[in-house]
Design an enzyme around this catalytic site. Structure first.
Site, PDB file in Angstrom:
ATOM      1  N   PHE A   1      64.090  56.058  77.171  1.00 35.91           N
ATOM      2  CA  PHE A   1      63.699  57.282  76.482  1.00 35.91           C
ATOM      3  C   PHE A   1      64.828  57.716  75.557  1.00 35.91           C
ATOM      4  O   PHE A   1      65.972  57.851  75.997  1.00 35.91           O
ATOM      5  CB  PHE A   1      63.367  58.415  77.456  1.00 35.91           C
ATOM      6  CG  PHE A   1      62.902  59.653  76.739  1.00 35.91           C
ATOM      7  CD1 PHE A   1      61.624  59.730  76.202  1.00 35.91           C
ATOM      8  CD2 PHE A   1      63.765  60.729  76.545  1.00 35.91           C
ATOM      9  CE1 PHE A   1      61.200  60.857  75.504  1.00 35.91           C
ATOM     10  CE2 PHE A   1      63.354  61.863  75.846  1.00 35.91           C
ATOM     11  CZ  PHE A   1      62.060  61.923  75.325  1.00 35.91           C
TER      12      PHE A   1
ATOM     13  N   LYS B   1      71.999  67.372  75.617  1.00 37.38           N
ATOM     14  CA  LYS B   1      71.626  68.229  76.755  1.00 37.38           C
ATOM     15  C   LYS B   1      72.726  69.155  77.303  1.00 37.38           C
ATOM     16  O   LYS B   1      72.708  70.338  77.014  1.00 37.38           O
ATOM     17  CB  LYS B   1      71.020  67.367  77.859  1.00 37.38           C
ATOM     18  CG  LYS B   1      69.669  66.777  77.418  1.00 37.38           C
ATOM     19  CD  LYS B   1      68.830  66.317  78.575  1.00 37.38           C
ATOM     20  CE  LYS B   1      67.389  66.063  78.164  1.00 37.38           C
ATOM     21  NZ  LYS B   1      67.118  64.707  77.714  1.00 37.38           N
TER      22      LYS B   1
ATOM     23  N   ASP C   1      73.106  55.776  74.958  1.00 36.91           N
ATOM     24  CA  ASP C   1      72.435  57.077  74.913  1.00 36.91           C
ATOM     25  C   ASP C   1      72.810  57.822  76.179  1.00 36.91           C
ATOM     26  O   ASP C   1      72.282  57.553  77.254  1.00 36.91           O
ATOM     27  CB  ASP C   1      70.918  56.882  74.809  1.00 36.91           C
ATOM     28  CG  ASP C   1      70.167  58.217  74.751  1.00 36.91           C
ATOM     29  OD1 ASP C   1      70.795  59.261  75.047  1.00 36.91           O
ATOM     30  OD2 ASP C   1      68.971  58.210  74.418  1.00 36.91           O
TER      31      ASP C   1
HETATM   32  C1  LIG Z   1      66.350  64.224  76.557  1.00 35.68           C
HETATM   33  C2  LIG Z   1      66.777  62.904  76.036  1.00 35.68           C
HETATM   34  C3  LIG Z   1      66.711  62.597  74.659  1.00 35.68           C
HETATM   35  C4  LIG Z   1      66.066  63.528  73.653  1.00 35.68           C
HETATM   36  O1  LIG Z   1      66.703  64.742  73.538  1.00 35.68           O
HETATM   37  P1  LIG Z   1      65.978  65.936  72.711  1.00 35.68           P
HETATM   38  O2  LIG Z   1      67.024  67.001  72.694  1.00 35.68           O
HETATM   39  O3  LIG Z   1      64.744  66.300  73.449  1.00 35.68           O
HETATM   40  O4  LIG Z   1      65.691  65.395  71.368  1.00 35.68           O
HETATM   41  C5  LIG Z   1      67.211  61.388  74.240  1.00 35.68           C
HETATM   42  N1  LIG Z   1      67.728  60.511  75.111  1.00 35.68           N
HETATM   43  C6  LIG Z   1      67.800  60.756  76.431  1.00 35.68           C
HETATM   44  C7  LIG Z   1      68.419  59.745  77.337  1.00 35.68           C
HETATM   45  C8  LIG Z   1      67.320  61.957  76.936  1.00 35.68           C
HETATM   46  O5  LIG Z   1      67.352  62.190  78.252  1.00 35.68           O
END
Ligand SMILES: *Cc1c(COP(=O)(O)O)cnc(C)c1O
Length: 401
Positions: free
Chosen positions: A134, A248, A219
């Site tokens: 994700f 986050k 990520d």
């Molecule tokens: C939440 C998340 C995203 C996306 O972040 P947004 O602020 O919703 O765009 C991308 N990568 C990972 C691993 C995430 O947990």
């Protein structure tokens, strides 16, 4: 309880619970009736320091009276300071600020293409990505994540992503070709179900990237900023990326995203190549710096390790006691996944009714994401709710059987 908010003017893209909160304090959220909930969702790993943390509130109020926004047409001292601190605490030499995780990953993907263009290999644009990944909801990041529920109907997707099973080094090696630019991976897949990279996997990807002249992108939007008990999750695996996406936890609830990179990886990102109107504005940067004040304080990680061990041992016990409800606990630090036997959404709803907020993930997992500042009494309370809820669901199970 889930509702379709058909009478709301908000576009109905979310499946929402019917709860609405009006106030938060520490690990608790309160609704309009004064009912309180223990928050082990933390805005999906955003409220790293819980709600209304005094230091964040103080800094935000102070900055709000000075300057909110002034554009990246000008120098922003708070931005330079946050960049310096993140660089000093990581593998990176340079930072780009944005407002969300998806934008941070987007910056990483653009940077990887631009790097190869800058070193005279513009044919390299493809990115190796993982199953169950994700990376956000923009067009490029849903293309990178590749999950059908996120991409269906949004085609044509952004081209150039080669997907392989997470954890399978041979599959990654096999898919690398003359057009490959980078490898993109989460050290712990969050939305995908709290899957921790198997040992040797990330160093293996590092070696592959080096052998083939690729950039390694982590990520860490969910795993970064102490969530896993290290400032960055990749520290557990003794490996560094060339580029890393953060968001986050970075603003403790204020929208802040960041893409960190080595000078080499960022060499194509010259003046005019990338921008964000809001990214890195003084208000966001003040809050980001305030969050780091707490995360980088002496003893902060040690406290997380202590809490993590406590909670982990207790969760193992719960799993053992209720084998018809829960199958497994996994994760790192304070990023826990409970793989369920019952449907994970049933479990989330039952916990919520009992006063504990959690969040579902892939692979029938329920994530427990307490604020990093959670105390032992709150852990006890959560465990009590978990125990009672499992008991109740196990009884339901026995009744059916
Ligand atoms: C939440 C998340 C995203 C996306 O972040 P947004 O602020 O919703 O765009 C991308 N990568 C990972 C691993 C995430 O947990």
């Amino acid at each position: 309880m889930e509702v379709n908010t058909v009478n709301s003017a908000v576009m109905p893209t979310y499946t929402r619970s019917d709860l609405a909160f009006v106030r938060g304090e520490g690990a608790y959220l309160y609704d309009a009736e004064g009912q309180h909930y223990l928050d082990f969702c933390s805005g999906v790993a955003v409220n790293a320091l819980g709600h209304a943390h005094p230091h964040l509130v103080h800094v935000l109020k102070e900055q709000a009276e000075k300057l909110w926004h002034c554009s990246n047409l000008y120098r922003i001292p708070e931005q330079e300071r946050l960049a310096e601190r993140l660089v000093a605490a990581s593998f990176a030499d340079t930072a780009f600020f944005c407002n969300s995780g998806a934008e941070a990953v987007e910056c990483a993907l653009k940077m990887a293409r631009k790097y190869h263009d800058a070193v005279g290999q513009p044919e390299r644009y493809r990115v190796v990505v993982m199953n169950n990944a994700f990376h956000g909801r923009t067009l490029a990041t849903v293309s990178a994540g590749g999950q059908e529920k996120h991409t269906k109907g949004f085609e044509p997707l952004v081209e150039g992503f080669d997907r392989v099973p997470f954890g399978d080094l041979d599959a990654a090696r096999a898919v690398i070709g003359p057009q490959t630019a980078a490898i993109l991976v989460e050290p712990v897949q969050g939305e995908g179900g709290v899957r921790v990279a198997p040992s040797g996997y990330l160093p293996g990807l590092r070696a592959l990237a080096d052998a083939h002249g690729l950039l390694l992108i982590f990520d860490e939007v969910q795993t970064g900023l102490c969530r896993t008990g290290c400032l960055f999750a990749h520290e557990w695996f003794d490996v560094v990326p060339d580029i890393m996406a953060l968001a986050k936890g970075l603003g403790g609830g204020f929208p802040v995203g960041c893409c960190l990179a080595t000078a080499r990886a960022a060499q194509g990102m010259t003046a005019g190549t990338h921008a964000s109107t809001f990214g890195g504005n003084p208000l966001a940067m003040a809050v980001g710096n305030a969050t780091l004040d707490v995360l980088l304080a002496e003893g902060f990680l040690r406290a997380i390790h202590h809490t993590s061990r406590l909670l982990h041992a207790a969760l193992e016990e719960v799993i053992h006691l209720y084998p018809t409800v829960l199958a497994e606990v996994r994760g790192l630090g304070l990023l826990f996944g409970l793989r369920c036997i019952v449907p994970n959404t049933t479990f989330v709803t039952a916990l919520q009714k009992a006063g504990l907020l959690t969040v579902a993930a892939g692979d029938n997992v329920v994530r427990l994401l307490p604020p990093l500042v959670i105390g032992e009494n709150e852990i006890e309370e959560a465990l009590d709710i978990l125990d009672r809820t499992c008991q109740q669901l196990a009884r339901g199970h026995d009744g059916v059987a």
